[in-house]
Design an enzyme around this catalytic site. Structure first.
Site, PDB file in Angstrom:
ATOM      1  N   LEU A 189       0.811  -1.209   0.000  1.00  0.00           N
ATOM      2  CA  LEU A 189       0.000   0.000   0.000  1.00  0.00           C
ATOM      3  C   LEU A 189       0.847   1.262   0.000  1.00  0.00           C
ATOM      4  O   LEU A 189       0.483   2.269  -0.614  1.00  0.00           O
ATOM      5  CB  LEU A 189      -0.927   0.004   1.224  1.00  0.00           C
ATOM      6  N   LYS A 222      16.212  -1.987  -0.203  1.00  0.00           N
ATOM      7  CA  LYS A 222      14.892  -2.189  -0.788  1.00  0.00           C
ATOM      8  C   LYS A 222      14.231  -0.851  -1.109  1.00  0.00           C
ATOM      9  O   LYS A 222      13.508  -0.715  -2.104  1.00  0.00           O
ATOM     10  CB  LYS A 222      14.015  -3.005   0.163  1.00  0.00           C
ATOM     11  N   ASP A 273      13.600   2.432  11.300  1.00  0.00           N
ATOM     12  CA  ASP A 273      13.317   1.119  11.880  1.00  0.00           C
ATOM     13  C   ASP A 273      12.257   1.293  12.959  1.00  0.00           C
ATOM     14  O   ASP A 273      12.529   1.857  14.025  1.00  0.00           O
ATOM     15  CB  ASP A 273      14.599   0.525  12.477  1.00  0.00           C
ATOM     16  N   ASN A 290       2.214   4.376   7.238  1.00  0.00           N
ATOM     17  CA  ASN A 290       1.704   3.152   6.643  1.00  0.00           C
ATOM     18  C   ASN A 290       2.428   1.892   7.128  1.00  0.00           C
ATOM     19  O   ASN A 290       1.883   0.800   7.048  1.00  0.00           O
ATOM     20  CB  ASN A 290       1.822   3.271   5.117  1.00  0.00           C
ATOM     21  N   TYR A 305      -2.684  -8.964  15.710  1.00  0.00           N
ATOM     22  CA  TYR A 305      -2.697  -8.025  14.586  1.00  0.00           C
ATOM     23  C   TYR A 305      -3.940  -7.139  14.641  1.00  0.00           C
ATOM     24  O   TYR A 305      -3.847  -5.901  14.560  1.00  0.00           O
ATOM     25  CB  TYR A 305      -2.650  -8.776  13.258  1.00  0.00           C
ATOM     26  N   LYS A 351      -3.984  -2.987  15.432  1.00  0.00           N
ATOM     27  CA  LYS A 351      -4.547  -2.018  14.503  1.00  0.00           C
ATOM     28  C   LYS A 351      -5.703  -1.248  15.142  1.00  0.00           C
ATOM     29  O   LYS A 351      -5.890  -0.053  14.909  1.00  0.00           O
ATOM     30  CB  LYS A 351      -5.022  -2.719  13.230  1.00  0.00           C
TER      31      LYS A 351
END
Length: 243
Positions: free
Chosen positions: A51, A76, A99, A126, A214, A218
């Site tokens: 995303l 990356k 990080d 994000n 998870y 969130k």
């Protein structure tokens, strides 16, 4: 798009119905045709993939002038930036290391933002993580999913908000900071909600549940964003204009 604090509680009894609607039925809300981000600066955490990368593509497509990809792996990040530069050669695209498992890295990133950038218009927090097995961050002592998705994300938001106040474009709309959450917050059971103290209850490997950790991480970030939005609205209504 409608802010999370303005959304009505979900009345859908079965979460897969939410997923099907979001993925196959809901129509995307595109920016107005005349939207132009020329001269503006945006920061995207976790912007090298998923995303975050797609958000970078969208913003650059709206003629964004300066993009910072905040990523854990510079290698990356540079690979992603190289692809973006090919498509948008006029934009300035930088890769900054961040990080989210390190408080020192987060503090250093915020200081770099304050020191290096003269203007900030958009911040997309994000970066996130999901793990199938329990993993504790040695430097903080917290379970990694909670650390990245909630604790570190909210810390970075707190550090950046006062900087955005001073570095937003004068005479225009204030800078915008968005915490990317997940529809899975609707499925969070939050079984440890009544535990006191709460945070250590996430750090017990014996009660680790990949899905629930998870979803709950969130949800916590979502709640924090809602609280911040509510506090901001109260300040604005009281005559103070601040993020």
């Amino acid at each position: 798009m409608v802010g999370s604090k303005d959304l009505q509680p979900s009345t859908t009894p079965f979460f897969p119905n939410v997923f099907i609607n979001n993925q196959f039925r809901a129509k995307p809300q595109w920016p107005a045709p005349n939207t132009n981000l020329a001269g503006q600066t945006a920061i995207i955490t976790g912007g090298n993939t998923g995303l975050g990368y797609e958000a970078a593509v969208q913003l650059l497509g709206l003629k964004l002038s300066h993009l910072i990809l905040a990523v854990r792996s510079p290698e990356k990040g540079e690979a992603a930036a190289a692809n973006l530069r090919k498509s948008h050669p006029k934009a300035s695209i930088e890769v900054w290391q961040l990080d989210m498992c390190s408080y020192d890295s987060i503090l250093g990133f915020a200081r770099r933002v304050e020191r290096r950038l003269s203007r900030i218009d958009i911040v997309l927090l994000n970066a996130g993580v999901g793990r199938l097995t329990f993993n504790k961050v040695k430097s903080t002592g917290h379970e990694e999913v909670l650390q990245v998705n909630y604790l570190s994300t909210v810390l970075l938001a707190i550090l950046l908000l006062p900087i955005l106040k001073t570095k937003g474009s004068p005479g225009r709309q204030p800078a915008h900071l968005t915490i990317v959450s997940a529809a899975l917050t609707l499925a969070a059971k939050f079984p440890n909600r009544d535990t006191n103290p709460l945070l250590p209850s996430f750090d017990n490997p014996e009660t680790f549940d990949p899905r629930e950790h998870y979803n709950s991480s969130k949800l916590l970030a979502h709640i924090e964003g809602h609280r911040a939005g509510t506090r901001r609205q109260r300040r604005v209504e009281g005559g103070s204009h601040s993020l």
